[in-house]
Design a protein around this motif. Structure first.
Motif, PDB file in Angstrom:
ATOM      1  N   ALA A 112     -28.539 -18.501  11.710  1.00  0.00           N
ATOM      2  CA  ALA A 112     -29.201 -18.575  10.411  1.00  0.00           C
ATOM      3  C   ALA A 112     -29.650 -17.185  10.001  1.00  0.00           C
ATOM      4  CB  ALA A 112     -30.396 -19.516  10.485  1.00  0.00           C
ATOM      5  N   LEU A 113     -29.384 -16.824   8.730  1.00  0.00           N
ATOM      6  CA  LEU A 113     -29.793 -15.529   8.207  1.00  0.00           C
ATOM      7  C   LEU A 113     -30.116 -15.678   6.725  1.00  0.00           C
ATOM      8  CD1 LEU A 113     -30.129 -12.494   8.907  1.00  0.00           C
ATOM      9  CD2 LEU A 113     -27.795 -12.167   8.040  1.00  0.00           C
ATOM     10  N   ASN A 114     -31.344 -15.345   6.373  1.00  0.00           N
ATOM     11  CA  ASN A 114     -31.798 -15.440   4.977  1.00  0.00           C
ATOM     12  C   ASN A 114     -31.582 -16.827   4.391  1.00  0.00           C
ATOM     13  OD1 ASN A 114     -32.464 -12.665   5.032  1.00  0.00           O
ATOM     14  ND2 ASN A 114     -30.354 -12.116   4.471  1.00  0.00           N
ATOM     15  N   GLY A 115     -31.862 -17.831   5.202  1.00  0.00           N
ATOM     16  CA  GLY A 115     -31.773 -19.200   4.728  1.00  0.00           C
ATOM     17  C   GLY A 115     -30.366 -19.782   4.701  1.00  0.00           C
ATOM     18  N   GLU A 116     -29.367 -19.020   5.136  1.00  0.00           N
ATOM     19  CA  GLU A 116     -27.990 -19.511   5.134  1.00  0.00           C
ATOM     20  C   GLU A 116     -27.448 -19.573   6.566  1.00  0.00           C
ATOM     21  OE1 GLU A 116     -25.495 -17.215   2.640  1.00  0.00           O
ATOM     22  OE2 GLU A 116     -26.691 -17.515   0.821  1.00  0.00           O
ATOM     23  N   THR A 117     -26.539 -20.535   6.790  1.00  0.00           N
ATOM     24  CA  THR A 117     -25.881 -20.644   8.084  1.00  0.00           C
ATOM     25  C   THR A 117     -24.606 -19.821   8.069  1.00  0.00           C
ATOM     26  OG1 THR A 117     -26.766 -22.869   8.468  1.00  0.00           O
ATOM     27  CG2 THR A 117     -24.820 -22.209   9.741  1.00  0.00           C
ATOM     28  N   LYS A 118     -24.469 -18.918   9.020  1.00  0.00           N
ATOM     29  CA  LYS A 118     -23.298 -18.057   9.126  1.00  0.00           C
ATOM     30  C   LYS A 118     -22.534 -18.408  10.402  1.00  0.00           C
ATOM     31  CE  LYS A 118     -24.704 -15.418   5.633  1.00  0.00           C
ATOM     32  NZ  LYS A 118     -23.939 -15.244   4.373  1.00  0.00           N
ATOM     33  N   ARG A 119     -21.231 -18.103  10.387  1.00  0.00           N
ATOM     34  CA  ARG A 119     -20.402 -18.349  11.568  1.00  0.00           C
ATOM     35  C   ARG A 119     -19.640 -17.087  11.930  1.00  0.00           C
ATOM     36  NH1 ARG A 119     -20.862 -23.636  12.475  1.00  0.00           N
ATOM     37  NH2 ARG A 119     -21.265 -25.004  10.686  1.00  0.00           N
ATOM     38  N   TRP A 120     -19.406 -16.942  13.229  1.00  0.00           N
ATOM     39  CA  TRP A 120     -18.687 -15.764  13.734  1.00  0.00           C
ATOM     40  C   TRP A 120     -17.772 -16.199  14.860  1.00  0.00           C
ATOM     41  CZ3 TRP A 120     -18.660 -13.852  18.703  1.00  0.00           C
ATOM     42  CH2 TRP A 120     -18.032 -12.615  18.897  1.00  0.00           C
ATOM     43  N   ARG A 121     -16.604 -15.540  14.962  1.00  0.00           N
ATOM     44  CA  ARG A 121     -15.670 -15.784  16.057  1.00  0.00           C
ATOM     45  C   ARG A 121     -15.027 -14.459  16.438  1.00  0.00           C
ATOM     46  NH1 ARG A 121     -12.861 -20.145  18.016  1.00  0.00           N
ATOM     47  NH2 ARG A 121     -13.722 -21.454  16.358  1.00  0.00           N
ATOM     48  N   GLY A 122     -14.926 -14.186  17.740  1.00  0.00           N
ATOM     49  CA  GLY A 122     -14.317 -12.931  18.152  1.00  0.00           C
ATOM     50  C   GLY A 122     -14.283 -12.794  19.662  1.00  0.00           C
ATOM     51  N   ALA A 123     -14.048 -11.580  20.113  1.00  0.00           N
ATOM     52  CA  ALA A 123     -13.977 -11.305  21.544  1.00  0.00           C
ATOM     53  C   ALA A 123     -15.365 -11.370  22.178  1.00  0.00           C
ATOM     54  CB  ALA A 123     -13.366  -9.926  21.782  1.00  0.00           C
ATOM     55  N   ALA A 124     -15.408 -11.786  23.436  1.00  0.00           N
ATOM     56  CA  ALA A 124     -16.690 -11.901  24.131  1.00  0.00           C
ATOM     57  C   ALA A 124     -17.403 -10.556  24.223  1.00  0.00           C
ATOM     58  CB  ALA A 124     -16.472 -12.483  25.525  1.00  0.00           C
ATOM     59  N   THR A 125     -16.627  -9.471  24.276  1.00  0.00           N
ATOM     60  CA  THR A 125     -17.239  -8.145  24.380  1.00  0.00           C
ATOM     61  C   THR A 125     -17.960  -7.736  23.095  1.00  0.00           C
ATOM     62  OG1 THR A 125     -15.094  -7.193  23.759  1.00  0.00           O
ATOM     63  CG2 THR A 125     -15.612  -7.315  26.118  1.00  0.00           C
ATOM     64  N   ASP A 126     -17.615  -8.387  21.985  1.00  0.00           N
ATOM     65  CA  ASP A 126     -18.244  -8.072  20.701  1.00  0.00           C
ATOM     66  C   ASP A 126     -19.517  -8.869  20.452  1.00  0.00           C
ATOM     67  OD1 ASP A 126     -16.210  -6.285  20.182  1.00  0.00           O
ATOM     68  OD2 ASP A 126     -15.009  -7.746  19.075  1.00  0.00           O
TER      69      ASP A 126
END
Length: 266
Positions: A112-126
Motif C-alpha cells: 500500500a502506498l498513498n492509499g493505493e494498492t501496488k504490485r511488483w514482480r521481479g528477481a529476488a535480488t531486487d
C-alpha cells in the motif's frame, strides 16, 4: 511503519509461466519416442482447466530451456503465440533423450502506498529495494517453478536427468519415455536437492473432456522422496506437485511447483 511479510497468491498464467490454481499449465509434445537419426516434433503449451485442452490461455515461453542428450542447449524453431496456445518445433539431431523445460524463479509482492494498492514482480535480488519508502502492508512471495517433458530419439539416455538442487525436481528411476500400460513406474521427487518426503502428487490423464469422471489420482512420496504409479491406460499424463509456505515478519512466503508431462504407450 513496520513492514509485514505474508502470503501473496500467485497471479494468472499470462503474468508468469505457470497457471494459478484455477488452471493447469501444460506442454504437449506431438511424440515422445522416435526412431531414426533425424526427426522433428511439435510442442503445444497452454493453461486450461482440463490438461492438454487449448481453450483458456497460451503459455509464456520466455523461460524455455531445451537440453540435448550431450548437455548442450537447443533453440526451438517456428515459435508462435496464439489465442489459446503457444507452439514451437524441435529438430532432433542427436540420439538419446532431450529435456524440454520451462523454469522460472523470482518474487512477487503487493503493498500500500498513498492509499493505493501496488504490485511488483521481479528477481529476488531486487527485493526489497524495489519497494518504495513509505510503503506499508507489504506482502511478498518467492516462487520457483519447473515444468518439463522428455523426448527420445533412438535409444534412451540419462544425461539430462542431473538435478540442479533448486526447487522441486524429478529424478526418474524408470525412464520417462519408456512407460507402458500395466507396468509400474518409479520416480523420486527432490526439494532443493534433497528427498521431498510425504508430498502429494496429482496425476491427470489426457482426454478428460470425453469422460464423465476426470479420473485424477493422488500419490504421496515416501520418506526417501520416491513414488510409484501403475498406468491403467495409455495416453499423455500430467504430474504436478506444489508446496506453499507461509511467511513471517522476517521471511517472505514461498511457493514451489513441479509439473511433468509423460506419455504412456499401450
Amino acid at each position: 511503519m513496520k513492514r509485514s511479510l505474508a502470503l501473496l497468491a500467485l497471479t494468472a498464467a499470462l503474468a508468469a509461466p505457470f497457471a494459478a490454481q484455477a488452471h493447469r499449465a501444460w506442454m504437449l509434445p506431438s511424440a515422445t519416442t522416435l526412431s531414426g537419426t533425424d526427426a522433428w516434433i511439435s510442442i503445444d503449451a497452454g493453461a486450461s482447466n482440463q490438461v492438454f485442452v487449448a481453450d483458456h490461455a497460451p503459455l509464456g515461453m520466455d523461460n524455455l530451456v531445451i537440453t540435448a542428450p550431450d548437455g548442450s542447449t537447443v533453440a526451438p524453431a517456428n515459435m508462435m503465440r496464439g489465442q489459446y496456445r503457444s507452439t514451437f518445433d524441435l529438430h532432433l539431431t542427436q540420439p538419446g533423450t532431450y529435456k524440454i523445460a520451462s523454469v522460472s524463479s523470482g518474487m512477487s509482492a503487493s503493498y500500500a502506498l498513498n492509499g493505493e494498492t501496488k504490485r511488483w514482480r521481479g528477481a529476488a535480488t531486487d527485493f526489497p529495494s524495489a519497494i518504495p519508502a513509505g510503503a506499508t502492508d507489504v506482502r511478498a512471495t518467492s516462487n520457483a517453478n519447473r515444468m518439463e517433458t522428455f523426448v527420445t530419439l533412438g535409444q534412451p539416455s540419462e544425461t539430462v536427468f542431473v538435478p540442479t538442487g533448486r526447487g522441486l525436481e524429478l529424478l526418474p528411476i524408470t525412464h520417462p519415455t519408456d512407460l507402458v500400460v500395466g507396468e509400474e513406474a518409479t520416480f523420486k521427487l527432490l526439494k532443493d536437492g534433497q528427498p521431498a518426503a510425504e508430498m502429494e502428487i496429482t496425476v491427470a490423464r489426457s482426454g478428460a473432456r470425453y469422460r464423465d469422471n476426470p479420473d485424477d489420482i493422488t500419490v504421496t512420496t515416501a520418506s526417501d522422496g520416491t513414488f510409484s504409479i501403475i498406468w491403467n491406460d495409455a495416453g499423455m499424463y500430467w504430474l504436478n506437485a506444489s508446496q506453499r509456505t507461509d511467511g513471517t515478519d522476517s521471511r517472505p512466503a514461498s511457493q514451489i511447483q513441479y509439473t511433468g508431462i509423460m506419455e504412456v504407450l499401450p
